[in-house]
Every structure is written in structure tokens, then in C-alpha cells.
Design an enzyme around this catalytic site. Structure first.
Site, PDB file in Angstrom:
ATOM      1  N   GLY A  46       0.842  -1.218   0.177  1.00 28.94           N
ATOM      2  CA  GLY A  46      -0.018  -0.012  -0.013  1.00 28.94           C
ATOM      3  C   GLY A  46       1.005   1.117   0.187  1.00 28.94           C
ATOM      4  O   GLY A  46       2.072   1.144   0.349  1.00 28.94           O
ATOM      5  N   GLN A  51       3.296   9.795   1.382  1.00 29.66           N
ATOM      6  CA  GLN A  51       4.842   9.052   1.477  1.00 29.66           C
ATOM      7  C   GLN A  51       5.659   9.524   0.397  1.00 29.66           C
ATOM      8  O   GLN A  51       6.991   9.466   0.572  1.00 29.66           O
ATOM      9  CB  GLN A  51       4.397   7.626   1.586  1.00 29.66           C
ATOM     10  CG  GLN A  51       3.772   7.246   2.830  1.00 29.66           C
ATOM     11  CD  GLN A  51       3.419   5.516   2.895  1.00 29.66           C
ATOM     12  OE1 GLN A  51       2.699   5.369   2.291  1.00 29.66           O
ATOM     13  NE2 GLN A  51       4.549   4.980   3.521  1.00 29.66           N
ATOM     14  N   CYS A  94       5.958  -0.322   7.484  1.00 25.75           N
ATOM     15  CA  CYS A  94       5.625   0.992   6.813  1.00 25.75           C
ATOM     16  C   CYS A  94       6.940   1.440   6.111  1.00 25.75           C
ATOM     17  O   CYS A  94       8.095   1.312   6.677  1.00 25.75           O
ATOM     18  CB  CYS A  94       5.281   1.959   7.868  1.00 25.75           C
ATOM     19  SG  CYS A  94       4.698   3.554   6.907  1.00 25.75           S
ATOM     20  N   LEU A  95       6.622   1.589   4.706  1.00 22.61           N
ATOM     21  CA  LEU A  95       7.831   2.191   3.965  1.00 22.61           C
ATOM     22  C   LEU A  95       8.472   3.340   4.555  1.00 22.61           C
ATOM     23  O   LEU A  95       9.569   3.837   4.177  1.00 22.61           O
ATOM     24  CB  LEU A  95       7.164   2.081   2.501  1.00 22.61           C
ATOM     25  CG  LEU A  95       6.748   0.941   1.630  1.00 22.61           C
ATOM     26  CD1 LEU A  95       6.063   1.168   0.517  1.00 22.61           C
ATOM     27  CD2 LEU A  95       8.049   0.048   1.463  1.00 22.61           C
ATOM     28  N   HIS A 136      -4.293   1.609   7.899  1.00 20.88           N
ATOM     29  CA  HIS A 136      -3.006   2.068   7.897  1.00 20.88           C
ATOM     30  C   HIS A 136      -2.584   3.276   6.992  1.00 20.88           C
ATOM     31  O   HIS A 136      -2.098   4.120   7.191  1.00 20.88           O
ATOM     32  CB  HIS A 136      -2.139   1.072   7.664  1.00 20.88           C
ATOM     33  CG  HIS A 136      -0.482   1.058   7.485  1.00 20.88           C
ATOM     34  ND1 HIS A 136       0.495   0.723   8.259  1.00 20.88           N
ATOM     35  CD2 HIS A 136       0.152   1.873   6.490  1.00 20.88           C
ATOM     36  CE1 HIS A 136       1.653   1.033   7.956  1.00 20.88           C
ATOM     37  NE2 HIS A 136       1.433   2.039   6.861  1.00 20.88           N
ATOM     38  N   GLU A 137      -3.420   3.024   5.706  1.00 23.76           N
ATOM     39  CA  GLU A 137      -3.322   4.157   4.640  1.00 23.76           C
ATOM     40  C   GLU A 137      -4.084   5.310   5.049  1.00 23.76           C
ATOM     41  O   GLU A 137      -3.524   6.435   4.926  1.00 23.76           O
ATOM     42  CB  GLU A 137      -3.723   3.422   3.311  1.00 23.76           C
ATOM     43  CG  GLU A 137      -2.783   2.308   2.799  1.00 23.76           C
ATOM     44  CD  GLU A 137      -1.232   2.159   2.993  1.00 23.76           C
ATOM     45  OE1 GLU A 137      -0.715   3.730   3.134  1.00 23.76           O
ATOM     46  OE2 GLU A 137      -0.579   1.603   2.948  1.00 23.76           O
ATOM     47  N   HIS A 140      -2.299   7.253   7.334  1.00 21.43           N
ATOM     48  CA  HIS A 140      -1.234   8.135   6.356  1.00 21.43           C
ATOM     49  C   HIS A 140      -1.864   9.565   6.026  1.00 21.43           C
ATOM     50  O   HIS A 140      -1.486  10.712   6.152  1.00 21.43           O
ATOM     51  CB  HIS A 140      -0.872   7.428   5.382  1.00 21.43           C
ATOM     52  CG  HIS A 140       0.624   6.711   5.685  1.00 21.43           C
ATOM     53  ND1 HIS A 140       1.681   7.264   6.190  1.00 21.43           N
ATOM     54  CD2 HIS A 140       0.829   5.385   5.477  1.00 21.43           C
ATOM     55  CE1 HIS A 140       2.465   6.261   6.555  1.00 21.43           C
ATOM     56  NE2 HIS A 140       2.031   5.161   6.039  1.00 21.43           N
TER      57      HIS A 140
HETATM   58  O1  GNR Z   1       4.094  -2.624   2.614  1.00 18.13           O
HETATM   59  C1  GNR Z   1       3.329  -2.521   3.550  1.00 18.13           C
HETATM   60  N1  GNR Z   1       3.102  -3.452   4.344  1.00 18.13           N
HETATM   61  C2  GNR Z   1       2.356  -3.422   5.354  1.00 18.13           C
HETATM   62  C3  GNR Z   1       2.388  -4.529   6.119  1.00 18.13           C
HETATM   63  C4  GNR Z   1       1.384  -4.802   7.296  1.00 18.13           C
HETATM   64  C5  GNR Z   1       0.418  -3.713   7.558  1.00 18.13           C
HETATM   65  C6  GNR Z   1       0.297  -2.615   6.583  1.00 18.13           C
HETATM   66  C7  GNR Z   1       1.582  -2.491   5.736  1.00 18.13           C
HETATM   67  S1  GNR Z   1       1.375  -1.080   4.507  1.00 18.13           S
HETATM   68  C8  GNR Z   1       2.905  -1.291   4.152  1.00 18.13           C
HETATM   69  C9  GNR Z   1       3.397  -0.228   2.999  1.00 18.13           C
HETATM   70  C10 GNR Z   1       3.043   1.230   3.689  1.00 18.13           C
HETATM   71  O2  GNR Z   1       4.014   1.790   4.304  1.00 18.13           O
HETATM   72  N2  GNR Z   1       2.191   1.915   3.346  1.00 18.13           N
HETATM   73  O3  GNR Z   1       1.639   3.106   3.917  1.00 18.13           O
HETATM   74 NI    NI Z   2       2.799   3.087   5.918  1.00 19.08          NI
END
Ligand code: GNR
Ligand code: NI
Length: 183
Positions: A46, A51, A94-95, A136-137, A140
């Protein structure tokens, strides 16, 4: 089309509240293309526009298993309109916080209202990985990171580590750096 740099903590832009998309035009299309390219290259499941430094409420996602056909999904102006009382725990990453993983407890099920890439209103009832990833997104897009849902002790520790690293080496994205070294 371009792969963009991914911001990592402690970059303050990650704390911005992103603005809603108003026009479904070529600029938006180009942003979505760049986001997919950046997300697949990272790789991640995601990505929120902030980001890559763009404070707009755009989310790309692909939850297809490795080696399965791609399933690119786009969520614009997404909001959680219902969340379950019961919780589930998932080990998140998270990236923007490379190579750090921690268990996060969130509502197990959510209903999310959003616009698709053509601007059509849609709603999805999500459980499992989709529920986790959407929350999660959407976080963000509101300037919230998954470390905000863990203990202050753990959060302070990881913030300190990344703040120190940024002061030491400027602010490269560690995952990308590492990849460069491998070649
Ligand atoms: O690649 C991603 N893996 C992930 C694993 C578990 C819960 C959420 C994520 S999202 C993350 C990519 C990212 O940072 N998206 O904002
Ligand atoms: Ni993230």
C-alpha cells in the site's frame, strides 16, 4: 511515469493532514501511476500520496500474493464510516519506517467510503489484511503512523533511532540505500 523517493521518519511532512481530491484529471492520473510504480518497486502492499511528499488523499494498494496476477486498487478521499468493536492484531510495517515491524491492534472490520479512480463513490466492508491496510493508509492521509498505535516506549525508541540516522547520513531511505549496495 516515475519512481519517486519515499519519505521516512522523522520527516515532518508525514504529519500533514492531506487535502481531498476535487478534480479527476490528468494530474491525478499521473500521480496514481507514479504511486503504483513507486509502491511496486519498494516493494509495498500500500502507499499513501504523502509518503512521496504529496499531501492529497490518494491511496494505492495491491494485496495480491507474490506471483499472482496484479490487483491494483485505488482509494480516493477514503474515510472509515464504521468500525467493529472487536479488534485484531497484525504485525505491521511501513515504507516510511523501513525495516521496523511491530504488532498493532485495530478494529477487525471496517466499512470504508471512498471514490474510485474515475471519481465514482464506492463503499467496501473490509476484514483481514484489507481492513488493516486500509486503516494504515487512511491514517497516513491524516498524518498518523502505525507507531502512534504502539507503546510510547517503543515509539520513542524507533523515532530516536531514525532521528539519529537522519542526522548522521542526511536522510536517505535505508531500504533503497541497501538495494543500491547489493547491485
Ligand atoms: O508494505 C506495507 N506492508 C504492510 C504490512 C502490514 C500492515 C500495513 C502495511 S502497509 C506497508 C506499506 C506502507 O507503508 N503503506 O503506507
Ligand atoms: Ni505506511
Amino acid at each position: 511515469m516515475a519512481i519517486r523517493d519515499i519519505l521516512s521518519i522523522p520527516d515532518k511532512k508525514l504529519r500533514l493532514v492531506s487535502e481531498p481530491i476535487k478534480a479527476f484529471d490528468g494530474d491525478l492520473k499521473a500521480l496514481i501511476e507514479d504511486m503504483f510504480e513507486t509502491m511496486y518497486e519498494a516493494p509495498g502492499i500500500g502507499l499513501a500520496a504523502i509518503q512521496i511528499g504529496v499531501p492529497l488523499r490518494v491511496i494505492t494498494m495491491d494485496l495480491a500474493k507474490k506471483d499472482d496476477p496484479k490487483e491494483p486498487q485505488v482509494f480516493i478521499n477514503a474515510e472509515v464510516v464504521w468500525s467493529s468493536e472487536d479488534k485484531s492484531t497484525y504485525e505491521e510495517g511501513c515504507l516510511s519506517i523501513p525495516e521496523y515491524y511491530e504488532e498493532v491492534e485495530r478494529p477487525a472490520a471496517v466499512t470504508v467510503r471512498y471514490l474510485d479512480r474515475d471519481g465514482k463513490p464506492r463503499e467496501v466492508e473490509a476484514t483481514g489484511l484489507l481492513a488493516t491496510c486500509l486503516q494504515h493508509e487512511i491514517d497516513h492521509t491524516n498524518g498518523v503512523l502505525f507507531i502512534d498505535h504502539i507503546s510510547k516506549l517503543k515509539r520513542d525508541r524507533v523515532m530516536k533511532k531514525f532521528t539519529k540516522a537522519a542526522k548522521r547520513d542526511g536522510h536517505p531511505h535505508p531500504a533503497r540505500e541497501k538495494k543500491a549496495n547489493v547491485v
